[in-house]
Design a protein around this motif. Structure first.
Motif, short mmCIF file in Angstrom:
data_model
loop_
_atom_site.label_atom_id
_atom_site.label_comp_id
_atom_site.label_asym_id
_atom_site.label_seq_id
_atom_site.Cartn_x
_atom_site.Cartn_y
_atom_site.Cartn_z
N THR A 146 32.16 -48.82 -44.71
CA THR A 146 32.99 -49.59 -45.63
C THR A 146 32.72 -51.07 -45.39
OG1 THR A 146 34.73 -47.91 -45.62
CG2 THR A 146 35.34 -50.11 -46.37
N ARG A 147 32.47 -51.81 -46.47
CA ARG A 147 32.14 -53.23 -46.37
C ARG A 147 33.21 -54.04 -47.08
NH1 ARG A 147 28.62 -50.04 -48.69
NH2 ARG A 147 26.72 -49.44 -47.62
N ARG A 148 33.65 -55.09 -46.42
CA ARG A 148 34.59 -56.04 -47.03
C ARG A 148 34.02 -57.42 -46.82
NH1 ARG A 148 37.38 -52.21 -44.15
NH2 ARG A 148 38.86 -50.91 -45.34
N MET A 149 33.83 -58.15 -47.93
CA MET A 149 33.13 -59.43 -47.84
C MET A 149 33.85 -60.51 -48.64
SD MET A 149 29.33 -57.92 -48.12
CE MET A 149 30.01 -56.40 -48.79
N LEU A 150 33.94 -61.68 -48.04
CA LEU A 150 34.52 -62.84 -48.68
C LEU A 150 33.49 -63.96 -48.61
CD1 LEU A 150 37.17 -63.99 -49.94
CD2 LEU A 150 37.73 -64.82 -47.65
N GLY A 151 33.13 -64.55 -49.75
CA GLY A 151 32.06 -65.54 -49.74
C GLY A 151 32.27 -66.64 -50.76
N ALA A 152 31.48 -67.71 -50.60
CA ALA A 152 31.53 -68.84 -51.52
C ALA A 152 30.16 -69.49 -51.59
CB ALA A 152 32.57 -69.86 -51.07
N VAL A 153 29.84 -70.09 -52.76
CA VAL A 153 28.57 -70.79 -52.95
C VAL A 153 28.82 -72.11 -53.67
CG1 VAL A 153 27.13 -68.72 -53.00
CG2 VAL A 153 28.16 -69.55 -55.11
N LYS A 154 27.94 -73.07 -53.42
CA LYS A 154 27.98 -74.37 -54.09
C LYS A 154 26.54 -74.77 -54.38
CE LYS A 154 30.44 -78.24 -55.08
NZ LYS A 154 29.47 -79.05 -55.78
N THR A 155 26.28 -75.30 -55.59
CA THR A 155 24.92 -75.61 -55.97
C THR A 155 24.74 -77.10 -56.24
OG1 THR A 155 25.11 -75.40 -58.38
CG2 THR A 155 24.89 -73.36 -57.12
N GLY A 156 23.47 -77.47 -56.42
CA GLY A 156 23.14 -78.87 -56.59
C GLY A 156 23.60 -79.47 -57.90
N ASN A 157 23.85 -78.67 -58.93
CA ASN A 157 24.29 -79.23 -60.20
C ASN A 157 25.80 -79.15 -60.40
OD1 ASN A 157 24.79 -76.55 -60.81
ND2 ASN A 157 23.67 -76.56 -62.75
N GLY A 158 26.54 -78.92 -59.29
CA GLY A 158 27.99 -78.89 -59.35
C GLY A 158 28.60 -77.53 -59.60
N SER A 159 27.79 -76.53 -59.77
CA SER A 159 28.32 -75.17 -59.94
C SER A 159 28.88 -74.67 -58.61
CB SER A 159 27.23 -74.23 -60.43
OG SER A 159 26.66 -74.67 -61.64
N TYR A 160 29.86 -73.77 -58.70
CA TYR A 160 30.41 -73.19 -57.49
C TYR A 160 31.01 -71.83 -57.82
CZ TYR A 160 35.01 -74.48 -59.34
OH TYR A 160 36.12 -74.60 -60.14
N VAL A 210 30.04 -72.67 -63.59
CA VAL A 210 28.58 -72.69 -63.59
C VAL A 210 28.09 -73.52 -64.76
CG1 VAL A 210 26.48 -71.32 -63.70
CG2 VAL A 210 28.47 -70.42 -62.52
N THR A 211 27.19 -74.45 -64.46
CA THR A 211 26.54 -75.27 -65.48
C THR A 211 25.09 -74.81 -65.63
OG1 THR A 211 27.94 -77.18 -65.06
CG2 THR A 211 25.84 -77.59 -66.15
N LEU A 212 24.69 -74.48 -66.86
CA LEU A 212 23.35 -74.00 -67.15
C LEU A 212 22.87 -74.60 -68.47
CD1 LEU A 212 23.75 -70.21 -66.28
CD2 LEU A 212 22.32 -71.85 -65.05
N LYS A 213 21.65 -74.25 -68.84
CA LYS A 213 21.11 -74.65 -70.13
C LYS A 213 20.77 -73.41 -70.95
CE LYS A 213 18.98 -79.24 -69.97
NZ LYS A 213 17.70 -79.98 -70.11
N ALA A 214 21.08 -73.48 -72.25
CA ALA A 214 20.60 -72.50 -73.20
C ALA A 214 19.56 -73.19 -74.08
CB ALA A 214 21.75 -71.97 -74.05
N TYR A 215 18.66 -72.39 -74.65
CA TYR A 215 17.57 -72.94 -75.46
C TYR A 215 17.58 -72.26 -76.84
CZ TYR A 215 16.02 -74.93 -71.06
OH TYR A 215 15.96 -75.64 -69.88
N PRO A 216 18.58 -72.61 -77.68
CA PRO A 216 18.65 -71.99 -79.01
C PRO A 216 17.53 -72.48 -79.92
CG PRO A 216 20.28 -73.73 -78.79
CD PRO A 216 19.66 -73.56 -77.44
N GLU A 217 17.37 -71.75 -81.01
CA GLU A 217 16.29 -72.03 -81.94
C GLU A 217 16.36 -73.47 -82.47
OE1 GLU A 217 14.42 -69.85 -85.91
OE2 GLU A 217 16.53 -69.59 -85.36
N ILE A 218 17.57 -73.98 -82.70
CA ILE A 218 17.71 -75.31 -83.30
C ILE A 218 17.65 -76.43 -82.28
CG2 ILE A 218 19.08 -74.40 -85.21
CD1 ILE A 218 21.56 -75.56 -83.77
N LEU A 219 17.67 -76.10 -80.98
CA LEU A 219 17.61 -77.12 -79.92
C LEU A 219 16.61 -76.68 -78.85
CD1 LEU A 219 21.41 -77.97 -79.53
CD2 LEU A 219 19.64 -79.48 -80.43
N PRO A 220 15.33 -76.75 -79.14
CA PRO A 220 14.32 -76.26 -78.19
C PRO A 220 14.29 -77.03 -76.88
CG PRO A 220 13.29 -77.44 -80.01
CD PRO A 220 14.73 -77.25 -80.39
N SER A 221 14.83 -78.26 -76.85
CA SER A 221 14.86 -79.03 -75.61
C SER A 221 15.99 -78.59 -74.67
CB SER A 221 15.02 -80.52 -75.91
OG SER A 221 16.24 -80.77 -76.59
N GLY A 222 16.89 -77.76 -75.16
CA GLY A 222 17.94 -77.22 -74.31
C GLY A 222 19.31 -77.78 -74.61
#
Length: 403
Positions: A111-125, A151-163
């Motif tokens: 049986t595994r019980r885990m508590l965790g946290a992460v923080k990234t360079g673009n401010g996501s956590y 979480v901060t990410l980029k999407a690349y839709p058809e009308i905004l190819p730069s993201g």
């Protein structure tokens, strides 16, 4: 799961769970450390310097090399740092506190019980709790986790190819699965559960976006029930060298389950591993991910390959294939090369462009960090459409998507 945002807090937890699966497999077979006492033919045994507890835990008794087998096989409390190298979130760091219970009469019923946290360079956590175990004499296995994060990410839709940069803030995400193991334990099946509440916003002031992009700047609640069928005969849960892991899963987000949108997610994944000889082995994967219905834009399927930024190429259907050839150059060290091909189909909604064929590949090395558990760690350097990317690996590079 198709969406990286909700998994950020959970990914370190499920990863450590796979590590503890290896621990459970070997817990009953880790031999005690034996210290030989040299004999003097003219007298009593010569005194032997007693090994420290640190040395017994972190160095192998057979070759004296750095090795975590004895430490990891003990169970109990196991803290684990996690380094994130994914460029989509500008890297990051995490920590997981893991608590393992391994019964002496049945080491595999862990049986595994885990508590965790992460923080990234673009401010996501993200932070969360994960638990897994078995019941009914190991006929049923279960996993569940809850988490929160942003979480901060980029999407690349058809009308905004730069993201288009966006941020998803999760009030909660709750994932669970229950699997019944059949008479042949390699086969299992059971229900899936997926519930979330989030608020999404675009990080730039953009006017006149199509109606489909109203997914941003709003709150969303999803609720899904699903079902999965699995086959697994790998020789090792974390660094497999022989066998297959194949599964098909479907999840249905519906208003009957509390979802604001009705949409469906389908995943069919297959992974194979084969030893040509003690020194050479081959791995191959095929991942088919699809989404249908009124799905949120940021839930769209995406190519998943080393060398390609996460979420960079999205569509209603995504296919990712990769092969990996490994050369074992010593009992501890191995070199490997890999190459992958992926593509997406935008589908009828035309939110995204068809990606066309995307190719990536690279090379890496592995060190057998836990000999008794068959667990490797190392570094991969991959090159794809956006340039070079490096990854720190603990276990196989595909471990996040394996059972």
């Amino acid at each position: 799961m198709n969406d990286l945002p909700c998994r950020l807090a959970m990914i370190v937890l499920t990863f450590v769970a796979a590590v503890s699966e290896a621990q459970a497999q070997e817990a009953s077979s880790v031999p005690p450390v034996v210290t030989s006492q040299p004999m003097d033919s003219a007298g009593p045994p010569a005194p032997v310097k007693k090994e420290s507890k640190f040395h017994r835990n972190f160095f192998d008794e057979t070759d004296g090399k750095l090795d975590f087998s004895n430490f990891m096989a003990k169970g109990g409390f196991f803290p684990m740092p996690v380094i994130i190298t994914e460029p989509a979130v500008d890297g990051g760091f995490g920590i997981v506190a893991q608590f393992i219970t391994i019964p002496k009469d049945n080491p595999k019923r862990v049986t595994r019980r885990m508590l965790g946290a992460v923080k990234t360079g673009n401010g996501s956590y993200g932070y969360g709790y994960f638990q897994s175990g078995s019941a009914f004499g190991d006929r049923v296995s279960y996993k569940f986790g809850v988490g929160r994060g942003k979480v901060t990410l980029k999407a690349y839709p058809e009308i905004l190819p730069s993201g288009l940069e966006y941020t998803n803030k999760y009030d909660y995400g709750a994932l669970a699965s229950v699997r019944l193991h059949l008479a042949d334990p390699r086969f299992s099946l059971g229900p899936l559960f997926d519930f979330r509440k989030l608020h999404s916003r675009i990080d730039l002031d953009i006017e006149d976006l199509p109606e489909r992009f109203s997914d941003f700047e709003r709150k969303l609640q999803t609720g899904a029930l699903g079902f999965g069928v699995h086959f697994d005969n790998r020789d090792n849960a974390m660094t497999p060298t022989q066998g297959y892991n194949i599964y098909a899963e479907a999840k249905f987000n519906d208003s009957a389950f509390g979802s604001d949108r009705n949409f469906q997610i389908y995943d069919v994944h297959g992974y194979g591993f084969h030893k040509f000889s003690p020194d050479w082995r081959l791995g191959a994967k095929v991942e088919l991910d699809a989404i249908r219905g009124r799905y949120p834009v940021y839930f769209a399927s995406s190519i998943n390959l080393r060398g390609i930024e996460a979420r960079r190429y999205q569509g209603e259907t995504a296919v990712s294939t990769e092969v990996e050839l490994t050369r074992q150059i010593s009992p501890r060290w191995a070199l490997l090369g890999f190459a992958g091909l992926g593509f997406t189909d935008a589908g009828g909604a035309r939110i995204f462009d068809d990606s066309g064929a995307k190719i990536a590949g690279g090379a890496g090395f592995r060190y057998r960090i836990a000999r008794k558990l068959g667990l490797d760690a190392g570094i991969d350097v991959a090159y794809g459409p956006s340039g070079a990317v490096f990854y720190l690996q603990f276990g196989h590079a595909w471990a996040f998507n394996l059972d």
